[in-house]
Design a protein around this motif. Structure first.
Motif: not given
Length: 335
Positions: A83, A92-93, A113, A120, A304-305
């Motif tokens: 990541a 983007h992940m 990030v 994310t 998101d993260l």
């Protein structure tokens, strides 16, 4: 509308549903599949009849300018590094859970990030489960009144074990799978967790890490809850969701509410429930569609993260609590 180039890194079981969902989304196309072994990546490509690049080197994969967004579907111990590199590459992940296996990994990837500004989503896919959608709608409409207690349970005994039956996972059951249940308590309470107090028990003395755990959680809004994760029992998969409010209660699709004052027993609301460990049963399409929408509209996801940091700190904090004679661990964790 813009078409996004999608890709998958890691070609195991769960990647099938990621690929299927990217293929079905009208705003993206699958341009690459990567894996440690070329054969596994090619197998997924052929399964869907795709004409896409195949990679076995992660840095080459990230160097593909045609990739805008990708899913990380590798083992948990690889997620943080992958990541961080993905963020640095401007991709983007969607990150499968758990996203990290230590506090240090967790905060390093969170910082990366945030600095990169990429979008994310963490794969807490049950946010798109029908029963959970119904429950969130009921809570928002006031059917339960003021929610003051949430209880979730992740009971999944079908883990890979060694010859003597011991739990071979490096991660505890709470981090490896129970993180879904921890995330769900936060999602339904709509509040972060500020402390955890945990107990653990192991049937097999040779278990590598805790296979059975229960954790009391305290929320920032002053309310409480409980999360359990059981890995050694002999039983089918179960994911319990129970929410208690001042004006109503919800228990696994059953509702008792002040909205229907003449009600004298539970009302059952039929829907797809989170009652299977089969990844094909999980609503990946809703999750992928949400990620693509966030990217195209330039908005942050509710899962998101940044949001998932608190969930993972609670899971890791439960391990610390058990190691410290079941003491209360405050979050954010400061050592």
């Amino acid at each position: 509308m813009e078409t996004l180039g999608a890709a998958i890194w890691g070609a195991g079981n769960v990647s099938t549903e990621h690929i299927r969902s990217y293929v079905a989304n009208p705003h993206c196309e699958v341009r690459a599949i990567g894996s440690r072994t070329r054969a596994s990546a090619e197998s997924k490509r052929d399964m869907f009849g795709l004409d896409c690049a195949i990679y076995t080197d992660y840095e080459e994969f990230l160097g593909d300018a045609g990739i805008d967004v990708f899913s990380i579907c590798t083992p948990a111990e690889n997620h943080s590094r992958e990541a961080i590199l993905g963020a640095e590459a401007g991709k983007h992940m969607l990150v499968e859970k758990p996203v990290a296996t230590s506090f240090e990994e967790l905060h390093a990837m969170d910082s990366a990030v945030q600095e990169a500004g990429v979008k994310t989503v963490v794969s807490f896919v049950l946010h798109w489960n029908e029963m959970i959608i119904n429950l969130k709608t009921l809570i928002g409409a006031g059917a339960l009144g003021e929610v003051f207690y949430v209880q979730t349970d992740y009971w999944h005994p079908l883990w890979v074990r060694g010859r003597d039956g011991a739990w071979e996972q490096e991660q505890t059951s709470m981090l490896l799978g129970g993180c879904h249940a921890v995330d769900m308590t936060r999602y339904l309470m709509e509040s972060d967790i500020v402390s955890v107090t945990a107990l653990g028990v192991d049937v097999n003395p040779n278990n590598f890490s805790n296979a059975n755990m229960t954790t009391l959680v305290e929320f920032a809004n002053g309310r409480i809850g409980k999360v359990s994760c059981i890995g050694e029992s002999r039983m089918p998969y179960v994911f319990n969701v129970e929410v208690f409010g001042s004006e109503g209660t919800f228990r696994n699709g059953h509702l008792y509410s002040h909205f229907t004052p003449a009600q004298n027993d539970w009302t059952f609301i039929p829907s797809i429930e989170p009652d299977s460990a089969d990844v094909a049963h999980h609503p990946f399409q809703g999750q992928i569609d949400h990620l693509i929408e966030c990217i195209l509209e330039g908005k942050d996801s509710h899962v998101d993260l940044r949001d998932a940091v608190n969930t993972h700190e609670a899971c890791l904090g439960a391990e610390v609590s058990i190691a410290r004679d079941n003491s209360k661990i405050r979050l954010p964790y400061e050592g």
